[in-house]
Design a protein around this motif. Structure first.
Motif, PDB file in Angstrom:
ATOM      1  N   MET A  26      49.953  -1.884-107.439  1.00  0.00           N
ATOM      2  CA  MET A  26      49.778  -1.292-105.951  1.00  0.00           C
ATOM      3  C   MET A  26      50.936  -0.427-105.488  1.00  0.00           C
ATOM      4  N   GLN A  27      52.079  -0.951-105.895  1.00  0.00           N
ATOM      5  CA  GLN A  27      53.376   0.024-105.459  1.00  0.00           C
ATOM      6  C   GLN A  27      53.231   1.176-106.284  1.00  0.00           C
ATOM      7  N   GLN A  28      52.787   1.209-107.495  1.00  0.00           N
ATOM      8  CA  GLN A  28      52.779   2.325-108.202  1.00  0.00           C
ATOM      9  C   GLN A  28      51.741   3.303-107.863  1.00  0.00           C
ATOM     10  N   ARG A  29      50.582   2.833-107.364  1.00  0.00           N
ATOM     11  CA  ARG A  29      49.782   3.876-106.641  1.00  0.00           C
ATOM     12  C   ARG A  29      50.179   4.212-105.269  1.00  0.00           C
ATOM     13  N   VAL A  30      51.132   3.872-104.618  1.00  0.00           N
ATOM     14  CA  VAL A  30      51.619   4.382-103.528  1.00  0.00           C
ATOM     15  C   VAL A  30      52.265   5.503-104.074  1.00  0.00           C
ATOM     16  N   ILE A  42      56.497  20.669-106.968  1.00  0.00           N
ATOM     17  CA  ILE A  42      56.377  19.897-108.147  1.00  0.00           C
ATOM     18  C   ILE A  42      56.654  18.361-107.598  1.00  0.00           C
ATOM     19  N   SER A  43      56.010  17.588-107.980  1.00  0.00           N
ATOM     20  CA  SER A  43      56.145  16.130-107.456  1.00  0.00           C
ATOM     21  C   SER A  43      56.207  15.278-108.556  1.00  0.00           C
ATOM     22  N   MET A  44      57.176  14.161-108.494  1.00  0.00           N
ATOM     23  CA  MET A  44      57.471  13.382-109.565  1.00  0.00           C
ATOM     24  C   MET A  44      57.279  11.766-109.184  1.00  0.00           C
ATOM     25  N   VAL A  45      56.697  11.199-110.207  1.00  0.00           N
ATOM     26  CA  VAL A  45      56.031   9.807-110.101  1.00  0.00           C
ATOM     27  C   VAL A  45      57.043   8.822-110.964  1.00  0.00           C
ATOM     28  N   PHE A  46      58.126   8.174-110.437  1.00  0.00           N
ATOM     29  CA  PHE A  46      58.921   7.609-111.316  1.00  0.00           C
ATOM     30  C   PHE A  46      58.374   6.184-111.934  1.00  0.00           C
ATOM     31  N   GLN A  47      59.190   5.512-112.867  1.00  0.00           N
ATOM     32  CA  GLN A  47      58.874   4.394-113.499  1.00  0.00           C
ATOM     33  C   GLN A  47      58.888   3.245-112.651  1.00  0.00           C
ATOM     34  N   HIS A  48      59.893   3.354-111.895  1.00  0.00           N
ATOM     35  CA  HIS A  48      60.225   1.824-111.082  1.00  0.00           C
ATOM     36  C   HIS A  48      59.861   2.070-109.591  1.00  0.00           C
ATOM     37  N   PHE A  49      58.830   2.900-109.328  1.00  0.00           N
ATOM     38  CA  PHE A  49      57.847   3.178-108.107  1.00  0.00           C
ATOM     39  C   PHE A  49      58.972   3.721-107.062  1.00  0.00           C
ATOM     40  N   ALA A  50      60.271   3.407-106.743  1.00  0.00           N
ATOM     41  CA  ALA A  50      61.202   4.240-105.866  1.00  0.00           C
ATOM     42  C   ALA A  50      60.494   4.518-104.310  1.00  0.00           C
ATOM     43  N   LEU A  51      59.988   3.232-103.988  1.00  0.00           N
ATOM     44  CA  LEU A  51      59.605   3.093-102.630  1.00  0.00           C
ATOM     45  C   LEU A  51      60.775   2.560-101.758  1.00  0.00           C
ATOM     46  N   PHE A  52      60.625   3.230-100.439  1.00  0.00           N
ATOM     47  CA  PHE A  52      61.482   2.679 -99.375  1.00  0.00           C
ATOM     48  C   PHE A  52      60.999   1.418 -98.789  1.00  0.00           C
ATOM     49  N   ARG A  64      51.978   9.157-103.090  1.00  0.00           N
ATOM     50  CA  ARG A  64      53.069  10.114-102.334  1.00  0.00           C
ATOM     51  C   ARG A  64      53.058  11.381-102.998  1.00  0.00           C
ATOM     52  N   ALA A  65      53.017  11.549-104.345  1.00  0.00           N
ATOM     53  CA  ALA A  65      52.884  12.810-105.110  1.00  0.00           C
ATOM     54  C   ALA A  65      51.626  13.635-104.730  1.00  0.00           C
ATOM     55  N   LEU A  66      50.684  13.008-104.780  1.00  0.00           N
ATOM     56  CA  LEU A  66      49.433  13.858-104.772  1.00  0.00           C
ATOM     57  C   LEU A  66      49.153  14.205-102.926  1.00  0.00           C
ATOM     58  N   GLY A  79      53.706   9.428 -97.162  1.00  0.00           N
ATOM     59  CA  GLY A  79      53.900  10.591 -96.493  1.00  0.00           C
ATOM     60  C   GLY A  79      55.355  11.032 -96.495  1.00  0.00           C
ATOM     61  N   TYR A  80      56.217  10.487 -97.399  1.00  0.00           N
ATOM     62  CA  TYR A  80      57.665  10.891 -97.392  1.00  0.00           C
ATOM     63  C   TYR A  80      57.932  12.337 -97.905  1.00  0.00           C
ATOM     64  N   GLY A  81      57.064  12.749 -98.911  1.00  0.00           N
ATOM     65  CA  GLY A  81      57.419  14.249 -99.160  1.00  0.00           C
ATOM     66  C   GLY A  81      56.987  15.065 -98.208  1.00  0.00           C
ATOM     67  N   LEU A  82      55.995  14.600 -97.481  1.00  0.00           N
ATOM     68  CA  LEU A  82      55.466  15.724 -96.491  1.00  0.00           C
ATOM     69  C   LEU A  82      56.680  15.892 -95.139  1.00  0.00           C
TER      70      LEU A  82
END
Length: 357
Positions: A147-151, A86-96, A155-157, A106-109
């Motif tokens: 673009m950030q949301q695409r990242v 199960i992967s989650m895509v958040f509203q505010h991108f949640a990028l490092f 990550r989820a994909l 690749g963080y989830g991996l």
């Protein structure tokens, strides 16, 4: 999830000193489906989503995923499900901010323990899928919001999870970028056939993305169905108020409003010929369309002829008709369940389940 006896509502619970976020919600998400949960702020939709991956534990009830009850798992087992299935895509991108685009994707991996070479390969492939090839070495603050949301989506994909949970994922974006991300998601879905639960407060977004839609109010699901169900037969005044400004001509399809072919048998064409068979209907129809044709495309043929438009399946077999009167009726006031087309009244079911609550 709060399981209530006797159908108590939020006000009754508050009187007893209890606050329920989600009340007696029950639904099934089919494989490869985009299931949209829609409601205003405070309706309980985000709480519901967080119970699907175990971030919140329901007071009562079960969350079944591929037949496995997530509420019965140990913390370690639940972490494994969240990291791999199960992967989650958040509203505010949640990028490092201190990680590159490739490292973020690749963080989830990395959490799964996938070796660096493989995770970079899979992350790069996911970035290409989301239109970010060439941006792998960039930093998040160098990217636009879209673009950030695409990242975040990449990550989820990249984890190849069976289920994607998307919590208001596009609501922080400008309208044009939001539309672009909706297009991106629909295009990806054609190729990947993921199972997605998508949360939104925007009805137009729900109608555009959802194979099925659950409308929530005060913690309860007040209607569950397709976009056509909700537009044509709103369950109550609350749902009807949501749909009153929606452009039905671009949401409803010929398949959603068509009548049975036999309803026009025995009628006559403009030149007096009687329609006796399916072949007669097909020959006389001013246009032949498929079930997925938006009804906006039916206006011209319906205005040019008194004969119903023919609706066919992929093999060209007649499966329904759209007379002019039916088209005009659908564009008027919402129908009662008795007036609605048969497929709207009964719906369709499947025995395959991916996630149930």
């Amino acid at each position: 999830m709060q399981k209530l006896e006797g159908g108590a509502d939020r006000d009754e619970l508050r009187a007893d000193g209890t606050t329920a976020a989600v009340i007696d919600a029950s639904f099934t998400v089919e494989p490869g489906q985009i299931f949209v949960v829609m409601g205003l702020s405070g309706s309980g939709k985000s709480t519901l989503l967080r119970m699907l991956n175990g971030l919140l534990e329901p007071t009562a009830g079960r969350v079944l995923f591929d037949g496995q009850d997530l509420t019965a798992l140990s913390p370690a087992e639940l972490r494994h499900v969240r990291s791999s299935k199960i992967s989650m895509v958040f509203q505010h991108f949640a990028l490092f901010p201190h990680r590159s685009v490739l490292e973020n994707a690749g963080y989830g991996l990395e959490v799964q323990g996938v070796p660096r070479a493989e995770r970079e390969k899979r992350a790069a492939e996911a970035l290409e899928l989301t239109g970010l090839a060439g941006w792998e070495k960039s930093w998040p603050d160098e990217l636009s919001g879209g673009m950030q949301q695409r990242v975040g989506l990449a990550r989820a994909l990249a984890t190849d999870a069976d289920l994607l949970l998307m919590d208001e994922s596009f609501s922080a974006l400008d309208p044009l970028i939001r539309r672009d991300m909706q297009d991106q998601l629909l295009e990806l879905q054609k190729r990947l056939k993921k199972t997605i639960v998508f949360i939104t407060h925007d009805l137009n977004e729900a109608m555009r993305l959802g194979d099925r839609i659950a409308v929530m109010r005060d913690g309860k699901i007040v209607q569950l169905g397709t976009a056509e169900d909700i537009l044509v037969t709103p369950a109550n005044d609350y749902v009807a108020s949501f749909t009153q400004d929606v452009d039905r001509t671009r949401v409803l399809t010929a398949g959603a409003i068509m009548a049975e072919p036999h309803t026009v048998m025995g009628t006559s064409t403009d030149d007096g010929k009687e329609l006796r068979t399916a072949a007669d209907v097909l020959a006389a129809a001013p246009a032949t369309v498929t079930e997925s044709t938006p009804i906006i495309e039916l206006f011209t043929p319906c205005s040019q002829s008194g004969v119903a438009v023919a609706v066919t399946d992929d093999s060209g077999k007649l499966i329904g008709v759209v007379p002019r009167a039916r088209l005009l009726a659908v564009l008027g006031e919402p129908m009662t369940p008795a007036e609605a087309p048969k497929d709207i009244r009964t719906g369709t079911t499947s025995t395959k389940k991916v996630a149930s609550v």
